[in-house]
Design an enzyme around this catalytic site. Sequence first.
Site, PDB file in Angstrom:
ATOM      1  N   GLU A  32       0.869  -1.180   0.000  1.00  0.00           N
ATOM      2  CA  GLU A  32       0.000   0.000   0.000  1.00  0.00           C
ATOM      3  C   GLU A  32       0.908   1.232   0.000  1.00  0.00           C
ATOM      4  O   GLU A  32       1.843   1.310   0.807  1.00  0.00           O
ATOM      5  CB  GLU A  32      -0.874  -0.003   1.258  1.00  0.00           C
ATOM      6  CG  GLU A  32      -1.885   1.116   1.227  1.00  0.00           C
ATOM      7  CD  GLU A  32      -2.766   1.191   2.469  1.00  0.00           C
ATOM      8  OE1 GLU A  32      -2.763   0.246   3.282  1.00  0.00           O
ATOM      9  OE2 GLU A  32      -3.444   2.224   2.603  1.00  0.00           O
ATOM     10  N   ARG A 258       5.275 -13.158   9.307  1.00  0.00           N
ATOM     11  CA  ARG A 258       5.920 -11.854   9.099  1.00  0.00           C
ATOM     12  C   ARG A 258       7.339 -11.904   9.640  1.00  0.00           C
ATOM     13  O   ARG A 258       7.629 -12.682  10.548  1.00  0.00           O
ATOM     14  CB  ARG A 258       5.232 -10.760   9.935  1.00  0.00           C
ATOM     15  CG  ARG A 258       3.847 -10.436   9.643  1.00  0.00           C
ATOM     16  CD  ARG A 258       3.357  -9.400  10.651  1.00  0.00           C
ATOM     17  NE  ARG A 258       3.836  -8.064  10.351  1.00  0.00           N
ATOM     18  CZ  ARG A 258       3.280  -7.266   9.468  1.00  0.00           C
ATOM     19  NH1 ARG A 258       2.213  -7.653   8.793  1.00  0.00           N
ATOM     20  NH2 ARG A 258       3.748  -6.066   9.246  1.00  0.00           N
ATOM     21  N   LYS A 268       3.933   0.010   9.662  1.00  0.00           N
ATOM     22  CA  LYS A 268       3.966   1.314   9.008  1.00  0.00           C
ATOM     23  C   LYS A 268       3.359   2.396   9.884  1.00  0.00           C
ATOM     24  O   LYS A 268       3.785   3.549   9.827  1.00  0.00           O
ATOM     25  CB  LYS A 268       3.276   1.252   7.650  1.00  0.00           C
ATOM     26  CG  LYS A 268       4.284   0.859   6.568  1.00  0.00           C
ATOM     27  CD  LYS A 268       3.748   1.089   5.195  1.00  0.00           C
ATOM     28  CE  LYS A 268       2.787  -0.016   4.864  1.00  0.00           C
ATOM     29  NZ  LYS A 268       2.473  -0.109   3.437  1.00  0.00           N
TER      30      LYS A 268
HETATM   31  P1  ATP Z   1       1.378  -2.535   8.097  1.00  0.00           P
HETATM   32  O1  ATP Z   1       0.522  -3.673   8.588  1.00  0.00           O
HETATM   33  O2  ATP Z   1       2.490  -2.154   8.969  1.00  0.00           O
HETATM   34  O3  ATP Z   1       0.600  -1.367   7.572  1.00  0.00           O
HETATM   35  P2  ATP Z   1       1.364  -3.892   5.697  1.00  0.00           P
HETATM   36  O4  ATP Z   1       1.622  -5.334   5.834  1.00  0.00           O
HETATM   37  O5  ATP Z   1      -0.060  -3.512   5.629  1.00  0.00           O
HETATM   38  O6  ATP Z   1       2.111  -3.116   6.815  1.00  0.00           O
HETATM   39  P3  ATP Z   1       1.690  -3.505   2.944  1.00  0.00           P
HETATM   40  O7  ATP Z   1       2.187  -2.348   2.205  1.00  0.00           O
HETATM   41  O8  ATP Z   1       0.258  -3.848   2.818  1.00  0.00           O
HETATM   42  O9  ATP Z   1       2.081  -3.271   4.448  1.00  0.00           O
HETATM   43  O10 ATP Z   1       2.578  -4.790   2.640  1.00  0.00           O
HETATM   44  C1  ATP Z   1       2.823  -5.280   1.360  1.00  0.00           C
HETATM   45  C2  ATP Z   1       3.203  -6.714   1.451  1.00  0.00           C
HETATM   46  O11 ATP Z   1       4.340  -6.886   2.278  1.00  0.00           O
HETATM   47  C3  ATP Z   1       2.086  -7.530   2.070  1.00  0.00           C
HETATM   48  O12 ATP Z   1       1.901  -8.704   1.308  1.00  0.00           O
HETATM   49  C4  ATP Z   1       2.578  -7.840   3.443  1.00  0.00           C
HETATM   50  O13 ATP Z   1       2.096  -9.057   3.892  1.00  0.00           O
HETATM   51  C5  ATP Z   1       4.092  -7.847   3.274  1.00  0.00           C
HETATM   52  N1  ATP Z   1       4.728  -7.478   4.530  1.00  0.00           N
HETATM   53  C6  ATP Z   1       4.567  -6.348   5.227  1.00  0.00           C
HETATM   54  N2  ATP Z   1       5.262  -6.380   6.375  1.00  0.00           N
HETATM   55  C7  ATP Z   1       5.898  -7.574   6.404  1.00  0.00           C
HETATM   56  C8  ATP Z   1       6.774  -8.223   7.330  1.00  0.00           C
HETATM   57  N3  ATP Z   1       7.138  -7.633   8.465  1.00  0.00           N
HETATM   58  N4  ATP Z   1       7.224  -9.451   7.011  1.00  0.00           N
HETATM   59  C9  ATP Z   1       6.870 -10.040   5.861  1.00  0.00           C
HETATM   60  N5  ATP Z   1       6.053  -9.495   4.957  1.00  0.00           N
HETATM   61  C10 ATP Z   1       5.555  -8.276   5.210  1.00  0.00           C
HETATM   62 MG    MG Z   2      -1.477  -3.991   4.411  1.00  0.00          MG
END
Ligand code: ATP
Ligand code: MG
Length: 553
Positions: A32, A258, A268
């Site tokens: 995102e 994760r 984020k």
């Molecule tokens: P947050 O929950 O902090 O807002 P997010 O997971 O929503 O982060 P996205 O931009 O939606 O952030 O993530 C894009 C991709 O990266 C998603 O498929 C997510 O699962 C993966 N991702 C994000 N953070 C991690 C992590 N700590 N470890 C592995 N994959 C991750």
């Molecule tokens: Mg997300």
Amino acid sequence: MVKGKHHHEDFIREAIRCSGVSDRLVTRFPPEPNGFLHIGHAKSMCLNFGVAHEFGGRCHMRFDDTNPRNEDKKFINSIQNDVRWLGFKWENYLYFASDHFEQLYEWAEHLILKQKAYVDDLSQEQIRLYRGTLTTPGRPSPFRNRTARENLDLFRRMRKGDFADGSCVLRALIDMSSANVNMRDPVLYRILHVTHPRTGGKWCIYPTYDFAHGQSDAIEGVTHSLCTTEFEDHRPLYNWFIENLPVPCQPKQYEFARLNLSHTVLSKRQLTQLVDEGYVNGWDDPRLPTLAGMRRRGVPPSAIHDFIKLVGIKKSDKLVDLALLEHCIRNALNRVAPRRMVILDPIELVVDNYPQNHSEQFVVLNNPQDPDDGSRNLPFSRRLYIERNDFTESPAPKFYRLSPGQEVRLRNAYLVTCNKVIKDTNGSIVSVHCTYDPHSRGGDSPDGRKVRGTVHWVSAEHSVESEVRLYNPLLISPTPNDNKNLIEEINPRSLEVLRGCKAEILLDREVGHNAVQFERHGYFCHDIDSRVGTPIFNRTVALRDTWSKINKS
Ligand code: ATP
Ligand code: MG
């Protein structure tokens, strides 16, 4: 297709291999655009782009831009930059969830016509109350019985802009008493009179992440939808959409753990707080686990790939020690970083019997680990700098560096013996004086006498004054998320700025992003703010893991 367990294969690769689609595998990386990418995203990228590459499929780059309130073009740009920096290519497969808005809207009407979605006038707070809890079932909204005709009319008026933000939403009509809270009539569309970074003012209703995500996968022909375990409970909902909509393809979701890294945060929301409230200097602050921060700090992409490989793909969460990442960084840099000498806390060392106004050059290997890396000229003269803590007037028993009467090796140069200390009126040391043995050129003992200590140095007139930024873990607690206040966990020593450091003159001209090893100190790189004449260095990583020791004592 070979079935059965392959050695060193994680459960996702095994599933792909056994699924029989491997030759037309399609994955996607779906960030995102509401922040910069971090090392957790690198795990997702290494998996999605990695399996696509290994199985000869493809990986789509998709922006999940369904929430225009927090999204920004600058994040769209930084994300693409960071993905490329890690070496991943999406070729022509660049997508935005917003490309699919029209199709998603059509499918929402499709659900309405099938009596599987309704417009709800309850407020957000009421919806939350009606939803029930993990232990109590939800209650149906009083608007749940609207006719398809009425719902269609209201939904079209939502799109037209007849209603204010928050006045109603479109919900799926599933099961308010489901054991899975996600199935209790989730919201599909909400009203947001907000300009979107890509669609501008075209829409004032936006699909929720849950409604957009799986369908975007289906539209793009994604076969394997790889995500993190917090979406496991959403899988039944995604399957419900797939079963109830005329989608062209049925992606299958697999969840992996994760990445959690000690002494930092990978959320984020928390990273945004640190940036927006000024606890760090922007998204590329070298203390952050963002890819932009790590790049600025001097971490090479290969170290990130090595690290993610070592962590592996598992189903259950665990905390990975920051020391493992630092180990991978040292390993990568040790091979490529030329050695240089820099004095972080200088005191003057005068070689009394060395001729005035004279200098000479030593030819020194850039990297003793890699003779192919060539050599450099290292200037030597009468006035030098050494580290303040390489000299003491009252040496402890095993102190082999400089002290009155003691002989030491100036690395690559000469053997010197300390003979005098000059102090100011306060008693602090101004300079140390020594004599050198002219027969010890290169630092070799001329007659086999033993000299145990070696110190590094720079020639005063051939040095450049520099700023050096030392980074330590951003957060004190290894697990800053366990009921702790993030701000209170910030390490007051996360950034130490040293000024008046003395660097080999060569370092002044080597501006760029190449790693160097400052002998006895660690791996460093020029900061992007570095200029010829006023260099600034970032410590990428210390030579040894000093932090875990400090932290224990
Ligand atoms: P947050 O929950 O902090 O807002 P997010 O997971 O929503 O982060 P996205 O931009 O939606 O952030 O993530 C894009 C991709 O990266 C998603 O498929 C997510 O699962 C993966 N991702 C994000 N953070 C991690 C992590 N700590 N470890 C592995 N994959 C991750
Ligand atoms: Mg997300």
